[in-house]
Design a protein around this motif. Structure first.
Motif, PDB file in Angstrom:
ATOM      1  N   THR A  90       0.855  -1.177   0.000  1.00 30.12           N
ATOM      2  CA  THR A  90       0.000   0.000   0.000  1.00 30.12           C
ATOM      3  C   THR A  90       0.894   1.230   0.000  1.00 30.12           C
ATOM      4  O   THR A  90       1.256   1.735   1.055  1.00 30.12           O
ATOM      5  CB  THR A  90      -0.917  -0.036   1.253  1.00 30.12           C
ATOM      6  OG1 THR A  90      -1.638  -1.274   1.293  1.00 30.12           O
ATOM      7  CG2 THR A  90      -1.912   1.111   1.249  1.00 30.12           C
ATOM      8  N   GLY A  91       1.325   1.661  -1.169  1.00 31.73           N
ATOM      9  CA  GLY A  91       2.263   2.770  -1.248  1.00 31.73           C
ATOM     10  C   GLY A  91       3.688   2.305  -1.001  1.00 31.73           C
ATOM     11  O   GLY A  91       3.947   1.111  -0.858  1.00 31.73           O
ATOM     12  N   TYR A  92       4.620   3.257  -0.981  1.00 32.69           N
ATOM     13  CA  TYR A  92       6.035   2.913  -0.834  1.00 32.69           C
ATOM     14  C   TYR A  92       6.344   2.467   0.582  1.00 32.69           C
ATOM     15  O   TYR A  92       5.706   2.916   1.534  1.00 32.69           O
ATOM     16  CB  TYR A  92       6.916   4.114  -1.209  1.00 32.69           C
ATOM     17  CG  TYR A  92       6.641   4.671  -2.581  1.00 32.69           C
ATOM     18  CD1 TYR A  92       6.153   3.863  -3.607  1.00 32.69           C
ATOM     19  CD2 TYR A  92       6.857   6.009  -2.863  1.00 32.69           C
ATOM     20  CE1 TYR A  92       5.894   4.369  -4.868  1.00 32.69           C
ATOM     21  CE2 TYR A  92       6.600   6.538  -4.128  1.00 32.69           C
ATOM     22  CZ  TYR A  92       6.112   5.716  -5.130  1.00 32.69           C
ATOM     23  OH  TYR A  92       5.856   6.227  -6.370  1.00 32.69           O
ATOM     24  N   LEU A 125       8.013   3.021   3.463  1.00 38.37           N
ATOM     25  CA  LEU A 125       8.806   4.038   4.168  1.00 38.37           C
ATOM     26  C   LEU A 125       9.574   3.431   5.334  1.00 38.37           C
ATOM     27  O   LEU A 125      10.677   3.882   5.659  1.00 38.37           O
ATOM     28  CB  LEU A 125       7.893   5.167   4.659  1.00 38.37           C
ATOM     29  CG  LEU A 125       7.138   5.923   3.554  1.00 38.37           C
ATOM     30  CD1 LEU A 125       6.173   6.932   4.176  1.00 38.37           C
ATOM     31  CD2 LEU A 125       8.109   6.631   2.615  1.00 38.37           C
ATOM     32  N   THR A 184       5.968   2.623 -10.640  1.00 38.46           N
ATOM     33  CA  THR A 184       5.936   4.097 -10.635  1.00 38.46           C
ATOM     34  C   THR A 184       7.307   4.732 -10.423  1.00 38.46           C
ATOM     35  O   THR A 184       7.445   5.946 -10.567  1.00 38.46           O
ATOM     36  CB  THR A 184       4.994   4.646  -9.533  1.00 38.46           C
ATOM     37  OG1 THR A 184       5.527   4.280  -8.247  1.00 38.46           O
ATOM     38  CG2 THR A 184       3.575   4.115  -9.679  1.00 38.46           C
ATOM     39  N   TYR A 239      -7.226   5.120  -1.128  1.00 36.41           N
ATOM     40  CA  TYR A 239      -5.981   5.410  -0.422  1.00 36.41           C
ATOM     41  C   TYR A 239      -5.817   6.909  -0.223  1.00 36.41           C
ATOM     42  O   TYR A 239      -5.526   7.382   0.877  1.00 36.41           O
ATOM     43  CB  TYR A 239      -4.813   4.845  -1.232  1.00 36.41           C
ATOM     44  CG  TYR A 239      -3.465   5.089  -0.607  1.00 36.41           C
ATOM     45  CD1 TYR A 239      -3.109   4.467   0.579  1.00 36.41           C
ATOM     46  CD2 TYR A 239      -2.534   5.919  -1.218  1.00 36.41           C
ATOM     47  CE1 TYR A 239      -1.868   4.678   1.155  1.00 36.41           C
ATOM     48  CE2 TYR A 239      -1.290   6.137  -0.655  1.00 36.41           C
ATOM     49  CZ  TYR A 239      -0.964   5.509   0.535  1.00 36.41           C
ATOM     50  OH  TYR A 239       0.264   5.730   1.101  1.00 36.41           O
ATOM     51  N   MET A 242       5.682  10.649  -0.127  1.00 29.44           N
ATOM     52  CA  MET A 242       5.821   9.664  -1.214  1.00 29.44           C
ATOM     53  C   MET A 242       5.861  10.359  -2.578  1.00 29.44           C
ATOM     54  O   MET A 242       6.579   9.937  -3.477  1.00 29.44           O
ATOM     55  CB  MET A 242       4.663   8.670  -1.175  1.00 29.44           C
ATOM     56  CG  MET A 242       4.755   7.724   0.021  1.00 29.44           C
ATOM     57  SD  MET A 242       3.535   6.404  -0.100  1.00 29.44           S
ATOM     58  CE  MET A 242       3.509   5.847   1.601  1.00 29.44           C
ATOM     59  N   LYS A 257       8.686  10.001  -5.303  1.00 31.48           N
ATOM     60  CA  LYS A 257       8.351   9.730  -6.706  1.00 31.48           C
ATOM     61  C   LYS A 257       9.078  10.709  -7.628  1.00 31.48           C
ATOM     62  O   LYS A 257       9.691  10.316  -8.628  1.00 31.48           O
ATOM     63  CB  LYS A 257       6.836   9.836  -6.867  1.00 31.48           C
ATOM     64  CG  LYS A 257       6.317  10.073  -8.275  1.00 31.48           C
ATOM     65  CD  LYS A 257       6.287   8.798  -9.094  1.00 31.48           C
ATOM     66  CE  LYS A 257       5.620   9.057 -10.455  1.00 31.48           C
ATOM     67  NZ  LYS A 257       5.750   7.910 -11.354  1.00 31.48           N
ATOM     68  N   VAL A 266      -1.005   5.084  -7.321  1.00 32.61           N
ATOM     69  CA  VAL A 266      -0.581   5.580  -5.996  1.00 32.61           C
ATOM     70  C   VAL A 266      -1.001   7.040  -5.749  1.00 32.61           C
ATOM     71  O   VAL A 266      -1.442   7.385  -4.664  1.00 32.61           O
ATOM     72  CB  VAL A 266       0.931   5.418  -5.707  1.00 32.61           C
ATOM     73  CG1 VAL A 266       1.254   5.866  -4.277  1.00 32.61           C
ATOM     74  CG2 VAL A 266       1.378   3.969  -5.909  1.00 32.61           C
ATOM     75  N   PHE A 267      -0.867   7.904  -6.767  1.00 28.38           N
ATOM     76  CA  PHE A 267      -1.116   9.332  -6.523  1.00 28.38           C
ATOM     77  C   PHE A 267      -2.372   9.882  -7.189  1.00 28.38           C
ATOM     78  O   PHE A 267      -2.698  11.048  -7.023  1.00 28.38           O
ATOM     79  CB  PHE A 267       0.099  10.146  -6.959  1.00 28.38           C
ATOM     80  CG  PHE A 267       1.355   9.700  -6.267  1.00 28.38           C
ATOM     81  CD1 PHE A 267       1.533   9.973  -4.917  1.00 28.38           C
ATOM     82  CD2 PHE A 267       2.312   8.957  -6.929  1.00 28.38           C
ATOM     83  CE1 PHE A 267       2.663   9.534  -4.250  1.00 28.38           C
ATOM     84  CE2 PHE A 267       3.446   8.512  -6.265  1.00 28.38           C
ATOM     85  CZ  PHE A 267       3.622   8.801  -4.936  1.00 28.38           C
TER      86      PHE A 267
END
Ligand SMILES: Cc1cc2nc3c(=O)[nH]c(=O)nc-3n(C[C@H](O)[C@H](O)[C@H](O)COP(=O)(O)OP(=O)(O)OC[C@H]3O[C@@H](n4cnc5c(N)ncnc54)[C@H](O)[C@@H]3O)c2cc1C
Ligand SMILES: Cc1cc2nc3c(=O)[nH]c(=O)nc-3n(C[C@H](O)[C@H](O)[C@H](O)COP(=O)(O)OP(=O)(O)OC[C@H]3O[C@@H](n4cnc5c(N)ncnc54)[C@H](O)[C@@H]3O)c2cc1C
Lengths: 458, 458
Positions: free
Chosen positions: A186-188, A190, B200, B425, B437, B441, B455-456
């Protein structure tokens, strides 16, 4: 009292802010051997994430360099403060917030030491498996360096045991990453970006660590080998046999002699054998049942014999523990015998024989020597460098690191680059990668306050 | 022929560049259920990292959006191309470059399928343990989604099994990260940042994956439970017992009935019991020796009985394999029974009972239903959402994801956000994290060409 002193004192309380001459010497260095100590201008001891956030915000605004400190046991100089800088010591944030037996995790503050966490999880039959030789080290320091240690061969390094963080960005924002969960897409990630970033991206104010059941039965097998290469080729064979050792270390003869001498060890290995052997393999085994353990010990002994070991000694409780503790203290032994520097290079396991024989050749050609031991199961070679002349030593270390990288390895397997190894890194690493990391750094820390000098140089 | 068509054809060869009407429909979607297909303007099939680099450089210069595609089996819409965009299909980069038995790794090109890799490692007695239900999936796709699958409970997800990459940055630079090494503390972990980034940040052109010994002996135990919560509380108990199952799945009654029906399964469980039970736990065990396996199977049976299972059935070779295969195909079953959407939410294992009971309440309150199964050992719940009205469904899913996050979980445990889950999200995630994030990116992809929307959002 300077403006900054007043401002930082306001945040953490005057009792928890030291400055100028009131800063004890211990805060001016970690355990790295070559860096000169630097007194920070301020030492702040925050109690909460909010205080850390306010400290970072103020430091960002006033361009004060900030270095995080756990226990200062690091071996790369990464916790050495900057001149005029702020050292944030996590010593007051040292609580276990939760031991969650259902999810098998603990939620802790970063300043807790490994000894303290071990004591807190013992009653639950659980354990945090990251186990660097120095148990006064803190969990926050583990996050900073991505610490490894002896048990990594079975349980992985900090990266594999840190599931989530509360972290403060240099801008003062507080974020949460990961969680009490084994996986997430779920996303990068971190969490994994911050782990191993040596205090240059964000500061951890809460850490969710994985716990494993403590297995009741364990044994240690020590096998001397006459030939160095045989030890190295034995390593992948032991792993491939599926015995899942939780310790798989090699110790060269010189280091073993020094350990036996300085720690007063009695392993029951005859002098005749000790004198003729080149290195030892130490295999730690553990199991749920004593029957399975006994079987595994026997199988390991047979296997080591097939692989050329002169003999295999099964150490009983007390002497096993003492050998492991002595191995943990190998750094102090290296320091005691006058090591001029130490390295913890990592290479593919298959490249260890070539790496070690080439390095010994390079060292003696330079008029010096190397001795060491290592987390053999991980391809992680710890060497004391014995060579007084700083210019020649720098060249030797450059050659050693270049060789490791050529063999597909890296400068550090677990200690980090810190201030001591960053210059080699910048010389040897692909500039495209360094530039990318620098952009990532800027995306976290636009003002560049967090641990300047580390990873990217001055 | 447009300028871009000519330029891309020049790079990969005219035979390997499709455009306009020549693009087959299959390239316009993955397996996600709700996104409308989009034909890409170009499909390029590069053969080398250099070709990928040139494609990305040209695309960056001309602001052409780029989507990477492995096998298109993803369940989040992340491989769905952009209108007017370039789809880079890795189907020609599908070779095993090396099986390295000493380091127990394979070096592969990203387009290789899991089936192909499994066949290539079989002869060495080794295996890549990432095992999503769809074995036509590619290793590059695993890197993209951080795929999990049934074996993750023992062997971890893609993140834990990808040790290094050759990757191409959107600027056209080719970098190498990680290596044939188990650990490294040398700069930021770019490997882990790229894994799970859904195409991405950078495109993988070579992947170093971990291999494990194939254990010779395995068995599957299926236990029906009358009560849903009991299944969920059994999960951590099985893990805490140290039996190290390599599969630990739950299947609810509705899903099991559908699986048995559509796959024509015969499990030897009496109808009476099937009718009265709420859900099943499936426990896969494996060992080096058949004696140890037998012991573990027996211990598991006893434990499941203690935990309230109605009974425990040990499945023999053929029926065990068929059940596991049927479980793998649960997605197709969900599709066949008319699922309107699917989710793969992850929560702490301890929160599964609360999560599932609340979700069932929410779904029926909304006039719909949920059914599913999941990687219970990971807290990873796969649910088919049955609710036709799109507005009500969107609200229900928002509520479900918000609940998961409140319980300390995340929207996706293994499928990723893709195009389908990104809107949720962005609605639910901490804006400070999304902003961070986004800066990360930009540090990889200043022109913003790689998989925009994912993601974005758009
Ligand atoms: C005898 C001895 C044996 C050792 N054996 C091993 C070994 O086997 N394996 C191994 O990996 N290491 C070993 N070490 C090194 C050391 O113990 C580890 O690096 C440990 O992780 C450091 O923890 P610390 O709390 O002392 O960190 P410090 O030295 O205080 O700091 C280390 C780094 O972490 C950063 N940091 C500290 N706290 C935080 C935080 N809250 N958030 C973000 N960053 C933070 C610091 O800025 C610094 O960059 C050994 C050291 C000694 C002295
Ligand atoms: C029946 C079925 C069962 C499934 N079961 C599971 C399961 O149990 N667990 C699980 O995790 N998934 C499961 N999946 C989903 C899917 O198989 C995985 O997501 C898999 O990783 C996708 O691989 P792919 O090659 O098809 O990737 P694609 O769908 O082609 O792409 C997926 C993502 O990876 C990116 N990508 C592709 N190649 C590269 C590359 N070389 N470099 C960088 N990014 C790249 C794409 O851009 C996209 O973002 C299942 C799917 C089906 C149809």
């Amino acid at each position: 009292m300077s403006d900054m002193t007043a401002q930082f004192a306001e945040i953490v309380g005057a009792d928890h802010l030291l400055s100028g001459d009131a800063v004890p010497e211990d805060y001016s260095h970690d355990e790295e051997l070559t860096q000169s100590p630097v007194q920070p201008a301020y030492v702040a001891k925050p109690a909460t994430a909010e205080e850390v956030a306010q400290l970072l915000k103020a430091a960002s605004e006033h361009q004060v360099p900030v270095t995080a400190r756990g226990s200062g046991s690091g071996l790369s100089g990464a916790a050495r403060p900057q001149p005029g800088g702020l050292l944030i010591s996590f010593e007051r944030m040292n609580k276990v917030l939760e031991v969650d037996t259902t999810n098998q995790v603990a939620v802790v503050q970063p300043g807790i030491t490994l000894n303290e966490l071990d004591a807190a999880t013992d009653a639950y039959g659980l354990r945090y498996m990251v186990y660097p030789g120095e148990l006064s080290a803190s969990v926050g320091g583990n996050v900073g360096t991505n610490a490894g240690g002896m048990r990594a061969v079975k349980y992985g390094v900090s990266r594999h045991n840190v599931l989530g963080l509360q972290a403060v960005l240099p801008t003062g924002q507080i974020i949460r990453t990961g969680g009490k969960i084994a996986k997430v897409s779920t996303g990068y990630d971190l969490t994994q970006l911050i782990v191993g970033s040596e205090g240059t991206l964000a500061l951890a104010t809460e850490v969710i660590v994985k716990l494993y059941p403590r297995l009741d039965h364990s044994a240690t097998v020590v096998a001397p080998f006459a030939d160095f290469d045989q030890v190295m080729t034995a390593v992948p064979a032991v792993l491939a046999a599926g015995l899942a050792p939780y310790i798989l270390e090699y110790i060269d003869n010189l280091t073993m002699a020094a350990i036996i001498h300085t720690q007063n060890l009695e392993l029951g290995i005859p002098d005749r054998i000790r004198d003729s052997c080149a290195a030892y393999l130490v295999v730690g085994l553990e199991n749920r049942t004593s029957d399975r353990l006994d079987e595994d010990v026997e199988r390991t002994g047979e296997l080591l014999a097939e692989l050329g070991a002169v003999d295999a000694y099964v150490l009983e409780g007390g002497s096993a523990r003492r050998l492991i503790e002595a191995r943990e203290k190998a750094f102090w032994t290296a320091k005691a015998i006058g090591a001029d520097d130490i390295i913890d290079t990592v290479v593919p396991r298959s490249a260890m024989p070539k790496f070690l024989s080439t390095v010994r050749g390079l060292a003696s050609a330079a008029g010096g020597g190397v001795a060491g031991c290592g987390h053999a199961g991980d391809g992680n070679v710890h060497l004391a460098i014995l060579l007084k002349d700083p210019v020649a030593r720098k060249q030797l270390m450059t050659d050693i690191f270049a060789l490791a990288m050529e063999l597909g390895g890296a400068i550090s397997g677990e200690h980090g680059l810190g201030r001591a190894k960053t210059p080699y890194y910048l010389k040897l690493e692909d500039p495209a990668k360094v530039a990318l990391m620098r952009r990532i750094k800027e995306s976290f820390d636009p003002a560049g306050i967090l641990n300047p000098g580390v990873v990217f140089g001055e």
